[in-house]
Design a protein around this motif. Structure first.
Motif, PDB file in Angstrom:
ATOM      1  N   TYR A   8       5.299   9.704  -5.416  1.00 18.41           N
ATOM      2  CA  TYR A   8       4.031   9.215  -4.879  1.00 18.41           C
ATOM      3  C   TYR A   8       4.153   8.986  -3.368  1.00 18.41           C
ATOM      4  O   TYR A   8       3.256   9.331  -2.592  1.00 18.41           O
ATOM      5  CB  TYR A   8       3.620   7.888  -5.547  1.00 18.41           C
ATOM      6  CG  TYR A   8       3.450   7.930  -7.035  1.00 18.41           C
ATOM      7  CD1 TYR A   8       3.138   9.107  -7.704  1.00 18.41           C
ATOM      8  CD2 TYR A   8       3.591   6.767  -7.793  1.00 18.41           C
ATOM      9  CE1 TYR A   8       2.976   9.126  -9.087  1.00 18.41           C
ATOM     10  CE2 TYR A   8       3.428   6.775  -9.170  1.00 18.41           C
ATOM     11  CZ  TYR A   8       3.116   7.958  -9.806  1.00 18.41           C
ATOM     12  OH  TYR A   8       2.952   7.963 -11.169  1.00 18.41           O
ATOM     13  N   ALA A   9       5.268   8.373  -2.969  1.00 20.78           N
ATOM     14  CA  ALA A   9       5.491   8.127  -1.544  1.00 20.78           C
ATOM     15  C   ALA A   9       5.609   9.447  -0.785  1.00 20.78           C
ATOM     16  O   ALA A   9       5.092   9.583   0.337  1.00 20.78           O
ATOM     17  CB  ALA A   9       6.752   7.288  -1.347  1.00 20.78           C
ATOM     18  N   ARG A  36      -3.051   4.197  -5.895  1.00 20.19           N
ATOM     19  CA  ARG A  36      -2.773   5.434  -5.156  1.00 20.19           C
ATOM     20  C   ARG A  36      -3.921   6.437  -5.315  1.00 20.19           C
ATOM     21  O   ARG A  36      -4.583   6.482  -6.358  1.00 20.19           O
ATOM     22  CB  ARG A  36      -1.459   6.050  -5.625  1.00 20.19           C
ATOM     23  CG  ARG A  36      -1.520   6.683  -6.983  1.00 20.19           C
ATOM     24  CD  ARG A  36      -0.153   7.178  -7.449  1.00 20.19           C
ATOM     25  NE  ARG A  36      -0.259   7.961  -8.674  1.00 20.19           N
ATOM     26  CZ  ARG A  36      -0.386   7.458  -9.884  1.00 20.19           C
ATOM     27  NH1 ARG A  36      -0.399   6.133 -10.054  1.00 20.19           N
ATOM     28  NH2 ARG A  36      -0.491   8.260 -10.946  1.00 20.19           N
ATOM     29  N   MET A  86       4.519   2.538   2.229  1.00 18.45           N
ATOM     30  CA  MET A  86       5.741   3.210   1.779  1.00 18.45           C
ATOM     31  C   MET A  86       6.013   4.443   2.641  1.00 18.45           C
ATOM     32  O   MET A  86       7.139   4.673   3.084  1.00 18.45           O
ATOM     33  CB  MET A  86       5.619   3.617   0.309  1.00 18.45           C
ATOM     34  CG  MET A  86       5.669   2.478  -0.674  1.00 18.45           C
ATOM     35  SD  MET A  86       5.827   3.102  -2.377  1.00 18.45           S
ATOM     36  CE  MET A  86       5.859   1.546  -3.275  1.00 18.45           C
ATOM     37  N   GLN A 117       2.289  10.868  -0.165  1.00 18.01           N
ATOM     38  CA  GLN A 117       1.603  10.133   0.897  1.00 18.01           C
ATOM     39  C   GLN A 117       2.137  10.546   2.264  1.00 18.01           C
ATOM     40  O   GLN A 117       1.363  10.676   3.228  1.00 18.01           O
ATOM     41  CB  GLN A 117       1.769   8.633   0.696  1.00 18.01           C
ATOM     42  CG  GLN A 117       1.065   7.774   1.745  1.00 18.01           C
ATOM     43  CD  GLN A 117      -0.452   7.926   1.706  1.00 18.01           C
ATOM     44  OE1 GLN A 117      -1.037   8.081   0.645  1.00 18.01           O
ATOM     45  NE2 GLN A 117      -1.081   7.881   2.870  1.00 18.01           N
ATOM     46  N   MET A 130       8.028   7.095  -8.503  1.00 15.10           N
ATOM     47  CA  MET A 130       7.319   6.434  -7.404  1.00 15.10           C
ATOM     48  C   MET A 130       7.689   7.057  -6.063  1.00 15.10           C
ATOM     49  O   MET A 130       6.865   7.114  -5.142  1.00 15.10           O
ATOM     50  CB  MET A 130       7.628   4.936  -7.387  1.00 15.10           C
ATOM     51  CG  MET A 130       6.859   4.163  -6.327  1.00 15.10           C
ATOM     52  SD  MET A 130       7.075   2.369  -6.464  1.00 15.10           S
ATOM     53  CE  MET A 130       8.742   2.205  -5.814  1.00 15.10           C
ATOM     54  N   THR A 182       0.589  -1.114  -5.963  1.00 14.53           N
ATOM     55  CA  THR A 182       0.496   0.017  -5.038  1.00 14.53           C
ATOM     56  C   THR A 182       0.280   1.317  -5.798  1.00 14.53           C
ATOM     57  O   THR A 182      -0.573   2.138  -5.435  1.00 14.53           O
ATOM     58  CB  THR A 182       1.772   0.112  -4.189  1.00 14.53           C
ATOM     59  OG1 THR A 182       1.860  -1.041  -3.354  1.00 14.53           O
ATOM     60  CG2 THR A 182       1.765   1.354  -3.309  1.00 14.53           C
ATOM     61  N   MET A 183       1.059   1.523  -6.858  1.00 12.79           N
ATOM     62  CA  MET A 183       0.921   2.747  -7.641  1.00 12.79           C
ATOM     63  C   MET A 183      -0.439   2.816  -8.328  1.00 12.79           C
ATOM     64  O   MET A 183      -1.031   3.895  -8.455  1.00 12.79           O
ATOM     65  CB  MET A 183       2.053   2.840  -8.670  1.00 12.79           C
ATOM     66  CG  MET A 183       3.415   3.095  -8.048  1.00 12.79           C
ATOM     67  SD  MET A 183       4.718   3.432  -9.266  1.00 12.79           S
ATOM     68  CE  MET A 183       4.992   1.792  -9.945  1.00 12.79           C
ATOM     69  N   SER A 231      -3.690  13.056  -5.258  1.00 10.72           N
ATOM     70  CA  SER A 231      -2.931  13.860  -4.300  1.00 10.72           C
ATOM     71  C   SER A 231      -3.079  15.363  -4.518  1.00 10.72           C
ATOM     72  O   SER A 231      -2.510  16.153  -3.755  1.00 10.72           O
ATOM     73  CB  SER A 231      -1.445  13.479  -4.350  1.00 10.72           C
ATOM     74  OG  SER A 231      -1.233  12.190  -3.822  1.00 10.72           O
ATOM     75  N   ARG A 285       0.852  -1.188   0.000  1.00  6.87           N
ATOM     76  CA  ARG A 285       0.000   0.000   0.000  1.00  6.87           C
ATOM     77  C   ARG A 285       0.886   1.235   0.000  1.00  6.87           C
ATOM     78  O   ARG A 285       1.993   1.210   0.519  1.00  6.87           O
ATOM     79  CB  ARG A 285      -0.902   0.028   1.238  1.00  6.87           C
ATOM     80  CG  ARG A 285      -1.854  -1.168   1.361  1.00  6.87           C
ATOM     81  CD  ARG A 285      -2.554  -1.147   2.707  1.00  6.87           C
ATOM     82  NE  ARG A 285      -1.596  -1.356   3.805  1.00  6.87           N
ATOM     83  CZ  ARG A 285      -1.223  -0.442   4.682  1.00  6.87           C
ATOM     84  NH1 ARG A 285      -1.719   0.789   4.616  1.00  6.87           N
ATOM     85  NH2 ARG A 285      -0.362  -0.713   5.643  1.00  6.87           N
ATOM     86  N   MET A 286       0.383   2.313  -0.582  1.00  7.37           N
ATOM     87  CA  MET A 286       1.155   3.550  -0.572  1.00  7.37           C
ATOM     88  C   MET A 286       1.411   4.009   0.852  1.00  7.37           C
ATOM     89  O   MET A 286       2.480   4.542   1.169  1.00  7.37           O
ATOM     90  CB  MET A 286       0.426   4.624  -1.370  1.00  7.37           C
ATOM     91  CG  MET A 286       1.291   5.818  -1.723  1.00  7.37           C
ATOM     92  SD  MET A 286       2.817   5.396  -2.640  1.00  7.37           S
ATOM     93  CE  MET A 286       2.124   4.791  -4.182  1.00  7.37           C
TER      94      MET A 286
END
Length: 234
Positions: free
Chosen positions: A64-65, A160, A38, A68, A61, A156-157, A163, A34-35
């Protein structure tokens, strides 16, 4: 590596945690791709080192983390740098492609059969055709990645969240770096990020694809140093 060396030489402390399943980190437990996991890994590493607030940066990526992390603990982020990434979620077609990639990696037991195709998206045309040294390193990373980690990351990506609302609430200094030849995260996506950020600005890099830190290392280092110096003096 180039950016870490430049930042350390300038007097900054640099922490580069491995995301779950990559580098020296352990594979996540089943069902924990899951994001949020991360982000939890990044925050746990910082907590263990006694780091309170920090400048947060991420590429692809890693971006993305980073978003999050910002979603979970925005009060700790003193400044934000997002490189070659997206704030918008995957659509159905992109999710299907990620799932197909995950299944192919697991079936093969590695990313070797996918390596050349992946490089077509990760690297800009200029790098692929004129910078052989910029091709070999990413190719080695792809070949050395564990299939289970890569498949989990793909899923996971794909899952997501959007955001953009998170970025719109952030009020700290922000930098957006975009490779003009980035086929995976086009300039229009970076413009959405910059528009959402209260104090965001874009640095664009010519003759550069998705892996700007590798394709144009000196320029990315310069952009980060200028941003950090400005943020510190603000």
């Amino acid at each position: 590596d180039a950016q870490a060396a430049a930042l350390v030489a300038a007097g900054y402390r640099v922490i580069r945690p491995d995301l779950p399943g990559f580098g020296g980190s352990a594979l996540p437990a089943s069902g924990e791709h899951r994001m949020a996991a991360m982000a939890d890994a990044v925050l746990a590493d910082l907590d263990q080192r006694g780091v309170g607030t920090f400048v947060l940066g991420g590429l692809s990526m890693g971006g993305y983390a980073a978003m999050q992390v910002l979603r979970q603990q925005p009060e700790r982020v003193a400044a934000l740098a997002l490189l070659d990434t997206k704030a918008t979620p995957d659509g159905p077609e992109a999710r299907a492609v990620r799932e197909e990639t995950a299944q192919r990696a697991l079936a093969a037991g590695s990313l070797e059969p996918l390596a050349v195709g992946m490089l077509q998206g990760l690297l800009g045309t200029t790098t692929r055709e004129h910078r052989p040294e910029g091709v070999q390193r990413p190719l080695g990373w792809i070949r050395n990645a564990r299939a289970e980690a890569a498949a989990g990351a793909m899923r996971t990506m794909a899952d997501r969240p959007d955001s953009l609302p998170t970025l719109a609430q952030y009020r700290g200094p922000a930098l957006v770096v975009a490779g003009i030849e980035d086929a995976l995260s086009p300039l229009s996506e970076h413009e959405l990020i910059a528009d959402a950020l209260d104090a965001g600005r874009i640095v664009t890099l010519e003759a550069c694809g998705h892996l700007s830190a590798v394709e144009r290392p000196a320029e990315v280092s310069d952009a980060l140093l200028a941003f950090l110096d400005e943020s510190r003096s603000a």
